[in-house]
Motif scaffolding. Structure first.
Motif, PDB file in Angstrom:
ATOM      1  N   ASN A 215       0.833  -1.206   0.000  1.00 39.73           N
ATOM      2  CA  ASN A 215       0.000   0.000   0.000  1.00 39.73           C
ATOM      3  C   ASN A 215       0.869   1.260   0.000  1.00 39.73           C
ATOM      4  OD1 ASN A 215      -2.251  -1.597   0.051  1.00 39.73           O
ATOM      5  ND2 ASN A 215      -2.772  -1.187   2.183  1.00 39.73           N
ATOM      6  N   LYS A 216       1.931   1.234   0.779  1.00 42.07           N
ATOM      7  CA  LYS A 216       2.825   2.396   0.839  1.00 42.07           C
ATOM      8  C   LYS A 216       3.494   2.644  -0.509  1.00 42.07           C
ATOM      9  CE  LYS A 216       6.700   4.293   3.502  1.00 42.07           C
ATOM     10  NZ  LYS A 216       7.659   4.037   4.617  1.00 42.07           N
ATOM     11  N   ALA A 217       3.938   1.566  -1.147  1.00 44.53           N
ATOM     12  CA  ALA A 217       4.594   1.697  -2.450  1.00 44.53           C
ATOM     13  C   ALA A 217       3.605   2.165  -3.513  1.00 44.53           C
ATOM     14  CB  ALA A 217       5.221   0.365  -2.852  1.00 44.53           C
ATOM     15  N   ILE A 218       2.372   1.685  -3.451  1.00 42.45           N
ATOM     16  CA  ILE A 218       1.348   2.095  -4.416  1.00 42.45           C
ATOM     17  C   ILE A 218       1.085   3.593  -4.306  1.00 42.45           C
ATOM     18  CG2 ILE A 218      -1.125   1.952  -4.917  1.00 42.45           C
ATOM     19  CD1 ILE A 218      -0.900  -1.077  -4.285  1.00 42.45           C
ATOM     20  N   ARG A 219       0.951   4.085  -3.073  1.00 42.86           N
ATOM     21  CA  ARG A 219       0.668   5.513  -2.891  1.00 42.86           C
ATOM     22  C   ARG A 219       1.793   6.382  -3.442  1.00 42.86           C
ATOM     23  NH1 ARG A 219      -0.792   3.751   2.803  1.00 42.86           N
ATOM     24  NH2 ARG A 219      -2.976   3.120   2.643  1.00 42.86           N
ATOM     25  N   LYS A 220       3.025   5.874  -3.366  1.00 36.14           N
ATOM     26  CA  LYS A 220       4.154   6.631  -3.910  1.00 36.14           C
ATOM     27  C   LYS A 220       4.217   6.558  -5.430  1.00 36.14           C
ATOM     28  CE  LYS A 220       7.457   6.617  -0.069  1.00 36.14           C
ATOM     29  NZ  LYS A 220       8.842   6.255   0.346  1.00 36.14           N
ATOM     30  N   SER A 221       3.623   5.511  -5.988  1.00 35.72           N
ATOM     31  CA  SER A 221       3.763   5.255  -7.421  1.00 35.72           C
ATOM     32  C   SER A 221       2.680   5.915  -8.259  1.00 35.72           C
ATOM     33  CB  SER A 221       3.740   3.739  -7.686  1.00 35.72           C
ATOM     34  OG  SER A 221       4.801   3.096  -7.031  1.00 35.72           O
ATOM     35  N   LEU A 222       1.665   6.470  -7.610  1.00 33.65           N
ATOM     36  CA  LEU A 222       0.579   7.026  -8.405  1.00 33.65           C
ATOM     37  C   LEU A 222       0.232   8.436  -7.975  1.00 33.65           C
ATOM     38  CD1 LEU A 222      -2.325   6.943  -6.663  1.00 33.65           C
ATOM     39  CD2 LEU A 222      -2.105   4.509  -7.097  1.00 33.65           C
ATOM     40  N   GLY A 223      -0.366   9.168  -8.910  1.00 36.22           N
ATOM     41  CA  GLY A 223      -0.938  10.478  -8.646  1.00 36.22           C
ATOM     42  C   GLY A 223      -2.444  10.386  -8.791  1.00 36.22           C
TER      43      GLY A 223
ATOM     44  N   LEU B 201       3.628  15.979  -9.440  1.00 35.29           N
ATOM     45  CA  LEU B 201       4.897  16.516  -8.945  1.00 35.29           C
ATOM     46  C   LEU B 201       5.940  15.443  -8.669  1.00 35.29           C
ATOM     47  CD1 LEU B 201       3.694  19.287  -6.471  1.00 35.29           C
ATOM     48  CD2 LEU B 201       4.944  19.634  -8.616  1.00 35.29           C
ATOM     49  N   HIS B 202       5.513  14.287  -8.211  1.00 32.34           N
ATOM     50  CA  HIS B 202       6.452  13.223  -7.843  1.00 32.34           C
ATOM     51  C   HIS B 202       6.690  12.237  -8.981  1.00 32.34           C
ATOM     52  CE1 HIS B 202       2.414  11.824  -7.069  1.00 32.34           C
ATOM     53  NE2 HIS B 202       2.826  10.596  -6.857  1.00 32.34           N
ATOM     54  N   GLU B 203       6.289  12.624 -10.207  1.00 35.36           N
ATOM     55  CA  GLU B 203       6.507  11.804 -11.406  1.00 35.36           C
ATOM     56  C   GLU B 203       5.967  10.385 -11.235  1.00 35.36           C
ATOM     57  OE1 GLU B 203       7.345  12.870 -14.182  1.00 35.36           O
ATOM     58  OE2 GLU B 203       8.408  14.739 -13.845  1.00 35.36           O
ATOM     59  N   PRO B 204       4.675  10.245 -10.975  1.00 33.51           N
ATOM     60  CA  PRO B 204       4.113   8.912 -10.748  1.00 33.51           C
ATOM     61  C   PRO B 204       4.067   8.085 -12.027  1.00 33.51           C
ATOM     62  CG  PRO B 204       2.357  10.526 -10.891  1.00 33.51           C
ATOM     63  CD  PRO B 204       3.644  11.299 -10.904  1.00 33.51           C
ATOM     64  N   GLN B 205       4.144   6.769 -11.872  1.00 35.52           N
ATOM     65  CA  GLN B 205       4.003   5.855 -13.009  1.00 35.52           C
ATOM     66  C   GLN B 205       2.559   5.801 -13.497  1.00 35.52           C
ATOM     67  OE1 GLN B 205       5.728   1.911 -12.311  1.00 35.52           O
ATOM     68  NE2 GLN B 205       6.886   2.762 -10.594  1.00 35.52           N
ATOM     69  N   ILE B 206       1.642   5.949 -12.539  1.00 32.65           N
ATOM     70  CA  ILE B 206       0.216   5.821 -12.846  1.00 32.65           C
ATOM     71  C   ILE B 206      -0.493   7.081 -12.362  1.00 32.65           C
ATOM     72  CG2 ILE B 206      -1.884   4.478 -12.427  1.00 32.65           C
ATOM     73  CD1 ILE B 206      -0.094   2.083 -11.847  1.00 32.65           C
TER      74      ILE B 206
END
Length: 298
Positions: free
Chosen positions: A55-63, A134-139
């Motif tokens: 869950n933590k990694a998902i939140r970082k990976s998406l906007g 801003l954080h360049e998400p993959q998704i």
């Protein structure tokens, strides 16, 4: 929501369409690890949903752009963006660089030092869209990104989505604007508590309505109706006034044969154009079928 099974290839713009209350926003919130699923499994950006690390990694990976911007009205546009960039652990210089880049694309850089509380809904929506990137998400999840916007603001957002799609990101879009979905999406999923169909807009049109051609002739098109129907590759033909409407399996290869026969028989052809059902017609057809099959109680 009933047994949703869905795979979206990386780099795809996916349109998730359905009526209010169908479960679209719930699906987004679940995939964004904001609410927990009651059953099933999901992988987002290579991370398993439902585990603490996943869950933590998902939140970082998406906007995530929600249907309400959720910005601080007493802060400026730039202050808002830098605050949220800090939550995503984006370094200050990088955050300013990203904010400048995207605000310029959205024609808001000159307004960066104005308080968001004075902005129109369209301007706030643009700032929120920048915040999601801003954080360049993959998704990127976009929940009704142009809802309530005037045509000019909606067009800028459309163009912006077209811009970010070229950067290889996967975009998950919900919208009631079917023209918007048709223009932006590689794949369309029609959803009404369960997934009714997933395919490209072109394939959905072909599957539900076939492919057709309209031929305008000089005079009464009924004169050529029997001839059109005589061809084995013609699935259906109708005439109205000077228009002959023909449904074909493969118009690209079959139109020349049809037109050559009509002209050789004496028809004077004014013009020929393809029949392209709108995505709205496709959507209404699928939703209507769902209702007729008892979808009201799903």
């Amino acid at each position: 929501m009933d047994s949703l099974t869905l795979t979206i290839p990386r780099g795809t713009v996916f349109g998730f369409l359905g009526p209010n209350g169908a479960g679209k926003t719930t699906t987004l919130r679940m995939l964004a690890a904001l609410i927990a699923p009651t059953s099933g499994t999901a992988w987002v950006a290579g991370h398993e949903l439902g585990t603490e690390d996943g869950n933590k990694a998902i939140r970082k990976s998406l906007g995530f752009l929600t249907d309400t911007p959720g910005l601080y009205g007493n802060l400026t546009a730039l202050q808002n963006l830098l605050f949220f960039a800090g939550l995503y652990e984006v370094p200050g210089p990088r955050a300013i660089e990203q904010a400048e880049r995207y605000l310029k694309i959205l024609d808001l850089w000159d307004r960066r030092d104005e308080k968001v509380g004075s902005f129109s809904k369209g301007m706030r929506q643009k700032v929120a869209l920048v915040r999601a990137l801003l954080h360049e998400p993959q998704i990127v999840f976009l929940d009704e990104p142009t809802s309530g916007l005037d045509p000019e603001a909606a067009r800028i957002v459309h163009d912006f989505i077209g811009h970010i799609r070229t950067e290889g990101r996967s975009i998950f879009l919900t919208t009631h604007n079917l023209t918007e979905a048709d223009a932006l999406c590689d794949l369309i999923g029609v959803f009404r508590t369960r997934l009714l169909r997933v395919d490209t807009p072109a394939n959905l049109r072909n599957q539900l309505f076939g492919r057709g051609t309209i031929v305008q002739v000089v005079g009464d098109a009924h004169l050529w109706l029997a001839m059109a129907r005589s061809f084995p590759f013609v699935k259906d033909a109708q005439a109205e006034g000077d228009l002959l409407s023909v449904t074909l399996d493969d118009p690209d290869s079959q139109n020349p044969m049809l037109l050559r026969a009509l002209i050789d028989a004496g028809a004077q052809v004014r013009y020929v154009k393809p029949v392209l059902p709108s995505l709205e017609e496709v959507y209404l057809q699928l939703i209507g079928e769902s209702k007729r099959q008892g979808g009201e109680n799903e």
